[in-house]
Scaffold this motif. Structure first.
Motif, PDB file in Angstrom:
ATOM      1  N   VAL A 158     -52.294 -19.400  27.753  1.00 57.79           N
ATOM      2  CA  VAL A 158     -50.985 -19.623  27.160  1.00 57.79           C
ATOM      3  C   VAL A 158     -50.982 -21.046  26.629  1.00 57.79           C
ATOM      4  CG1 VAL A 158     -48.497 -19.755  27.556  1.00 57.79           C
ATOM      5  CG2 VAL A 158     -49.861 -18.005  28.724  1.00 57.79           C
ATOM      6  N   ARG A 159     -50.685 -21.192  25.364  1.00 57.46           N
ATOM      7  CA  ARG A 159     -50.676 -22.513  24.731  1.00 57.46           C
ATOM      8  C   ARG A 159     -49.304 -22.819  24.162  1.00 57.46           C
ATOM      9  NH1 ARG A 159     -55.887 -24.600  22.880  1.00 57.46           N
ATOM     10  NH2 ARG A 159     -57.051 -24.544  24.808  1.00 57.46           N
ATOM     11  N   ALA A 160     -48.907 -24.063  24.273  1.00 53.34           N
ATOM     12  CA  ALA A 160     -47.658 -24.538  23.684  1.00 53.34           C
ATOM     13  C   ALA A 160     -47.977 -25.399  22.473  1.00 53.34           C
ATOM     14  CB  ALA A 160     -46.872 -25.351  24.710  1.00 53.34           C
ATOM     15  N   ARG A 161     -47.068 -25.377  21.535  1.00 52.42           N
ATOM     16  CA  ARG A 161     -47.239 -26.240  20.361  1.00 52.42           C
ATOM     17  C   ARG A 161     -47.025 -27.682  20.777  1.00 52.42           C
ATOM     18  NH1 ARG A 161     -43.266 -23.295  16.218  1.00 52.42           N
ATOM     19  NH2 ARG A 161     -41.871 -24.343  17.647  1.00 52.42           N
ATOM     20  N   PHE A 162     -47.523 -28.602  19.960  1.00 54.71           N
ATOM     21  CA  PHE A 162     -47.424 -30.041  20.208  1.00 54.71           C
ATOM     22  C   PHE A 162     -46.615 -30.666  19.073  1.00 54.71           C
ATOM     23  CE2 PHE A 162     -49.481 -34.231  19.360  1.00 54.71           C
ATOM     24  CZ  PHE A 162     -48.962 -34.889  20.442  1.00 54.71           C
ATOM     25  N   PHE A 163     -45.653 -31.516  19.418  1.00 57.14           N
ATOM     26  CA  PHE A 163     -44.757 -32.076  18.409  1.00 57.14           C
ATOM     27  C   PHE A 163     -45.500 -32.726  17.247  1.00 57.14           C
ATOM     28  CE2 PHE A 163     -42.464 -35.707  16.625  1.00 57.14           C
ATOM     29  CZ  PHE A 163     -41.415 -35.036  16.033  1.00 57.14           C
ATOM     30  N   GLY A 164     -46.498 -33.535  17.545  1.00 58.71           N
ATOM     31  CA  GLY A 164     -47.242 -34.213  16.480  1.00 58.71           C
ATOM     32  C   GLY A 164     -47.887 -33.223  15.530  1.00 58.71           C
ATOM     33  N   LYS A 178     -56.973 -24.105  13.921  1.00 60.44           N
ATOM     34  CA  LYS A 178     -57.882 -24.674  14.919  1.00 60.44           C
ATOM     35  C   LYS A 178     -57.377 -24.400  16.338  1.00 60.44           C
ATOM     36  CE  LYS A 178     -60.263 -28.874  16.243  1.00 60.44           C
ATOM     37  NZ  LYS A 178     -59.925 -30.153  16.797  1.00 60.44           N
ATOM     38  N   LEU A 179     -56.072 -24.581  16.562  1.00 59.19           N
ATOM     39  CA  LEU A 179     -55.485 -24.343  17.877  1.00 59.19           C
ATOM     40  C   LEU A 179     -55.709 -22.894  18.320  1.00 59.19           C
ATOM     41  CD1 LEU A 179     -53.587 -25.280  20.246  1.00 59.19           C
ATOM     42  CD2 LEU A 179     -51.704 -24.394  18.848  1.00 59.19           C
ATOM     43  N   LEU A 180     -55.447 -21.931  17.447  1.00 57.59           N
ATOM     44  CA  LEU A 180     -55.607 -20.522  17.807  1.00 57.59           C
ATOM     45  C   LEU A 180     -57.068 -20.148  17.978  1.00 57.59           C
ATOM     46  CD1 LEU A 180     -52.803 -18.896  15.661  1.00 57.59           C
ATOM     47  CD2 LEU A 180     -52.909 -19.112  18.148  1.00 57.59           C
ATOM     48  N   SER A 181     -57.940 -20.712  17.156  1.00 60.76           N
ATOM     49  CA  SER A 181     -59.371 -20.439  17.292  1.00 60.76           C
ATOM     50  C   SER A 181     -59.894 -20.923  18.638  1.00 60.76           C
ATOM     51  CB  SER A 181     -60.133 -21.113  16.144  1.00 60.76           C
ATOM     52  OG  SER A 181     -61.513 -20.884  16.276  1.00 60.76           O
ATOM     53  N   THR A 224     -45.782 -13.770  22.262  1.00 63.69           N
ATOM     54  CA  THR A 224     -44.984 -14.970  22.443  1.00 63.69           C
ATOM     55  C   THR A 224     -44.400 -14.941  23.845  1.00 63.69           C
ATOM     56  OG1 THR A 224     -44.436 -15.015  20.100  1.00 63.69           O
ATOM     57  CG2 THR A 224     -43.017 -16.283  21.574  1.00 63.69           C
ATOM     58  N   VAL A 225     -44.629 -16.000  24.603  1.00 62.77           N
ATOM     59  CA  VAL A 225     -44.105 -16.086  25.961  1.00 62.77           C
ATOM     60  C   VAL A 225     -42.676 -16.617  25.915  1.00 62.77           C
ATOM     61  CG1 VAL A 225     -44.439 -17.131  28.228  1.00 62.77           C
ATOM     62  CG2 VAL A 225     -46.411 -16.387  26.893  1.00 62.77           C
ATOM     63  N   MET A 226     -42.490 -17.667  25.156  1.00 62.17           N
ATOM     64  CA  MET A 226     -41.175 -18.245  24.888  1.00 62.17           C
ATOM     65  C   MET A 226     -41.307 -19.019  23.586  1.00 62.17           C
ATOM     66  SD  MET A 226     -41.112 -21.255  27.763  1.00 62.17           S
ATOM     67  CE  MET A 226     -40.479 -22.715  26.977  1.00 62.17           C
ATOM     68  N   GLU A 227     -40.221 -19.494  23.048  1.00 60.32           N
ATOM     69  CA  GLU A 227     -40.306 -20.202  21.769  1.00 60.32           C
ATOM     70  C   GLU A 227     -41.271 -21.373  21.873  1.00 60.32           C
ATOM     71  OE1 GLU A 227     -37.519 -22.536  18.555  1.00 60.32           O
ATOM     72  OE2 GLU A 227     -36.566 -21.206  20.000  1.00 60.32           O
ATOM     73  N   GLY A 228     -42.212 -21.419  20.946  1.00 56.43           N
ATOM     74  CA  GLY A 228     -43.167 -22.516  20.911  1.00 56.43           C
ATOM     75  C   GLY A 228     -44.417 -22.287  21.739  1.00 56.43           C
ATOM     76  N   THR A 229     -44.527 -21.127  22.410  1.00 52.70           N
ATOM     77  CA  THR A 229     -45.735 -20.836  23.187  1.00 52.70           C
ATOM     78  C   THR A 229     -46.273 -19.462  22.818  1.00 52.70           C
ATOM     79  OG1 THR A 229     -44.590 -19.798  25.041  1.00 52.70           O
ATOM     80  CG2 THR A 229     -44.944 -22.179  25.175  1.00 52.70           C
ATOM     81  N   ALA A 230     -47.562 -19.321  22.921  1.00 49.64           N
ATOM     82  CA  ALA A 230     -48.203 -18.044  22.639  1.00 49.64           C
ATOM     83  C   ALA A 230     -49.275 -17.784  23.688  1.00 49.64           C
ATOM     84  CB  ALA A 230     -48.839 -18.060  21.253  1.00 49.64           C
ATOM     85  N   GLU A 231     -49.451 -16.505  24.010  1.00 49.17           N
ATOM     86  CA  GLU A 231     -50.506 -16.091  24.920  1.00 49.17           C
ATOM     87  C   GLU A 231     -51.559 -15.348  24.117  1.00 49.17           C
ATOM     88  OE1 GLU A 231     -51.184 -13.467  28.940  1.00 49.17           O
ATOM     89  OE2 GLU A 231     -49.857 -12.666  27.407  1.00 49.17           O
TER      90      GLU A 231
END
Length: 106
Positions: A28-34, A54-57, A88-95
């Motif tokens: 499970v990854r969350a997005r990063f503001f930057g 890149k993040l999803l890969s 989507t687990v919650m807004e801004g995160t994906a599994e």
């Protein structure tokens, strides 16, 4: 141990002896503001957002690695019917979930 991973339901040239279970690995990854800020700027002009690509890969590779480790823990020689799923687990995160059937080969 070098585990065979395939999306097919057989391993070419090999016979399946038995199924040992479902092998899975998730991340499970969350997005990063930057990263979101830069991606938002790119969104203004359209096209690919390489920061998210890149993040999803990287996340898919990590989920695959975890699935292979789980298959090894189960004593499998191969993982067949390998699949990837995302949610989507919650807004801004994906599994990202990698899963397949762990088998022993003859």
């Amino acid at each position: 141990m070098s585990l065979i991973v395939t999306m097919s339901d057989t391993v070419p040239g090999r016979e399946i002896d038995c199924v040992v279970g479902v092998a899975r690995g998730n991340v499970v990854r969350a997005r990063f503001f930057g990263r979101d800020f830069v991606a938002g700027l790119r969104n203004l002009v359209g096209g690919e957002v390489p920061e998210y690509t890149k993040l999803l890969s990287e996340t898919r590779e990590q989920a695959l690695d975890r699935m292979v480790r789980h298959g090894e823990e189960l004593g499998a020689d191969a993982i067949i019917t390998f699949r990837l799923a995302t949610s989507t687990v919650m807004e801004g995160t994906a599994e990202i979930l990698a899963y397949g059937t762990a088998v022993k080969l003859k």
